[in-house]
Design an enzyme around this catalytic site. Structure first.
Site, mmCIF file in Angstrom:
data_model
loop_
_atom_site.group_PDB
_atom_site.id
_atom_site.type_symbol
_atom_site.label_atom_id
_atom_site.label_comp_id
_atom_site.label_asym_id
_atom_site.label_seq_id
_atom_site.Cartn_x
_atom_site.Cartn_y
_atom_site.Cartn_z
ATOM 1 N N GLY A 48 -13.717 -3.693 -0.517
ATOM 2 C CA GLY A 48 -15.057 -3.167 -0.235
ATOM 3 C C GLY A 48 -15.440 -2.069 -1.219
ATOM 4 N N ARG A 64 0.830 -1.216 0.000
ATOM 5 C CA ARG A 64 0.000 0.000 0.000
ATOM 6 C C ARG A 64 0.863 1.265 0.000
ATOM 7 N NH1 ARG A 64 -5.056 -2.085 3.679
ATOM 8 N NH2 ARG A 64 -6.209 -2.827 1.881
ATOM 9 N N GLY A 99 -9.188 -8.862 -1.162
ATOM 10 C CA GLY A 99 -7.936 -9.378 -0.609
ATOM 11 C C GLY A 99 -7.704 -10.848 -0.909
ATOM 12 N N LYS A 115 -20.280 -15.474 1.287
ATOM 13 C CA LYS A 115 -21.683 -15.080 1.453
ATOM 14 C C LYS A 115 -22.218 -14.311 0.259
ATOM 15 C CE LYS A 115 -21.548 -14.880 6.429
ATOM 16 N NZ LYS A 115 -21.596 -14.037 7.611
HETATM 17 P P1 AMP Z 1 -15.785 -13.408 1.232
HETATM 18 O O1 AMP Z 1 -15.196 -12.585 2.312
HETATM 19 O O2 AMP Z 1 -17.299 -13.417 1.218
HETATM 20 O O3 AMP Z 1 -15.204 -13.083 -0.138
HETATM 21 O O4 AMP Z 1 -15.395 -14.915 1.564
HETATM 22 C C1 AMP Z 1 -14.087 -15.395 1.542
HETATM 23 C C2 AMP Z 1 -14.040 -16.680 2.314
HETATM 24 O O5 AMP Z 1 -14.955 -17.593 1.744
HETATM 25 C C3 AMP Z 1 -12.703 -17.373 2.298
HETATM 26 O O6 AMP Z 1 -12.155 -17.325 3.581
HETATM 27 C C4 AMP Z 1 -13.027 -18.797 1.877
HETATM 28 O O7 AMP Z 1 -12.394 -19.780 2.676
HETATM 29 C C5 AMP Z 1 -14.515 -18.889 2.095
HETATM 30 N N1 AMP Z 1 -15.153 -19.906 1.233
HETATM 31 C C6 AMP Z 1 -15.041 -20.024 -0.092
HETATM 32 N N2 AMP Z 1 -15.723 -21.095 -0.522
HETATM 33 C C7 AMP Z 1 -16.271 -21.676 0.550
HETATM 34 C C8 AMP Z 1 -17.084 -22.830 0.745
HETATM 35 N N3 AMP Z 1 -17.460 -23.587 -0.295
HETATM 36 N N4 AMP Z 1 -17.468 -23.121 2.004
HETATM 37 C C9 AMP Z 1 -17.101 -22.357 3.049
HETATM 38 N N5 AMP Z 1 -16.327 -21.245 2.923
HETATM 39 C C10 AMP Z 1 -15.910 -20.911 1.691
#
Ligand code: AMP
Length: 393
Positions: free
Chosen positions: A375, A39, A352, A201
């Site tokens: 974000g 950064r 990230g 999510k």
């Molecule tokens: P996000 O912050 O919503 O982009 O989520 C990132 C996180 O999603 C990472 O830490 C991944 O380990 C988790 N992730 C990705 N695929 C899966 C899955 N199939 N089941 C559970 N966690 C997941």
């Protein structure tokens, strides 16, 4: 886009107040060693341009979440030292970010010299966008530059309050580059335009998916959010992560996205969320007692084909639990696919996790643009106007 660039404001002899994003990771053990100076390096072109054009420079940033308290563990001292090393000249650290003592230091800055203010978030007024605090910051300069894309989606004193009272304002070079790439992705994409959205999510990404469905030719889904969609469409998802309260929204997106949304055709499943779980690949429903943790080889192939024809790609969010080796293959394969088309497509990576995957796959250099703001880039892709950008108009 309604903002001015560095070329459009006069700099010589001015004292520039620049909002930067120096929110660097520090070593958890000693709390002082910067573990990645990316950064700081990314702000260097703007810092050097401003100093080189004969201005003095007051730099402001936040670091961590001190929540309005002065915490030595979140001092910007390590940043002042590293920035000084990279610039080859000493960068003084002010004892605070506002107040008479800081104003005296700023007043005595020679052209070509930089002063770094102490952590903005030592004051709760920063995140509250307090008018008096903004006025105190604005007294430190006579032109405003924002290079902190990563906080442009926040309406804080240093991103919104200060430019509101400083008529001479502009985007820094990093901010400009981020805005140019994301503007291309939202208003002037090359086609075929393929977006890949993964991660845990859908709740934080519903608006992004909705907006991308109106812009992109295909939207490829991966990660845990797959299972909320699959469950909404009536499939069995076993113990996979599902956001039960988002099933209705997922059904709505499935309808809107008919023909453009693509989902995994096979899944790497495990009987527990751990590195030593039993693992296998299935092409249909996920059985009870098992959970989907990565996209399978057929999905990688079919996503590879779709990406191979793309002329514009935007990627945010991993395809699986890439932190665990057994479930990292899908995410790394997508990183490599994106690299392999980067000579003929504009490729943009945000977030990230996706950035870490790109680095882990060793393919960063080929990507057109790796964003510094997870974000902020999601907000931009959802069609929102970022307050920190609107404030530069
Ligand atoms: P996000 O912050 O919503 O982009 O989520 C990132 C996180 O999603 C990472 O830490 C991944 O380990 C988790 N992730 C990705 N695929 C899966 C899955 N199939 N089941 C559970 N966690 C997941």
């Amino acid at each position: 886009m309604g903002y001015r660039t560095l070329d459009q404001i006069s700099l010589a002899g001015r004292r520039v107040f620049m909002r930067a994003d120096f929110n660097v990771p520090l070593d958890k053990q000693d709390g002082r060693t910067i573990t990645s100076d990316t950064r700081i390096r990314k702000a260097l072109p703007t810092v050097e341009t401003i100093l080189g054009r004969g201005a003095s420079l007051v730099l402001a940033s936040h670091l961590g979440r001190p929540k309005g308290q002065r915490l030595e563990s979140m001092s910007l001292r390590p940043v002042a030292e590293r920035l000084g090393e990279l610039l080859g000249t000493e960068v003084a650290l002010a004892p605070d970010c506002i107040g008479p003592e800081v104003e005296t230091l700023a007043d005595s800055l020679e052209p070509g010299r930089a002063l770094l203010l102490e952590n903005l978030r030592f004051h709760a007024q920063e995140q509250a966008n307090d008018a008096g605090f903004s006025a105190g910051l604005a007294r430190l300069g006579d032109a405003f530059v924002n290079d902190a894309f990563g906080t442009a989606h926040r309406a804080h004193a240093s991103t919104v309050g200060v430019p509101a009272v400083m008529p001479d304002r502009a985007a820094g070079l990093l901010m400009q580059r981020e805005l140019e790439y994301f503007s291309m992705a939202t208003s002037n994409p090359r086609r075929p335009y393929v977006a890949i959205i993964g991660g845990a999510k859908i709740s934080g990404k519903i608006d992004v998916i909705r907006n991308l469905l109106s812009l992109a030719d295909r939207v490829l889904i991966g990660g845990a959010m797959t299972y909320t969609f699959l469950k909404a469409s009536g499939a069995r998802v076993g113990d996979s992560l599902v956001e039960e309260d988002r099933l209705g929204l997922a059904s709505e997106l499935l309808e809107i996205g008919e023909g453009r949304l693509a989902f995994p055709e096979d899944h790497v499943i495990a009987d527990s969320f751990s590195a030593d779980a039993n693992v296998r690949t299935v092409e249909s429903d996920v059985p009870d007692g098992w959970m989907g943790l990565d996209i399978g080889p057929r999905t990688i192939e079919s996503y590879r084909r779709i990406l191979g024809d793309a002329r514009m790609i935007v990627w945010n969010g991993p395809m699986g639990v890439f932190e665990i080796e057994a479930f990292a293959a899908g995410t790394l394969a997508i990183a490599r696919c994106i690299e392999s088309v980067s000579d003929k497509a504009v490729t943009i990576v945000g977030g990230g996790d996706s950035e870490r995957a790109i680095r882990a796959a060793g393919v960063g250099a080929a990507i057109s643009h790796i964003s510094t703001g997870g974000g902020a880039s999601l907000e931009f892709l959802s069609g929102a106007v970022l307050p920190g950008v609107a404030a530069l108009a």
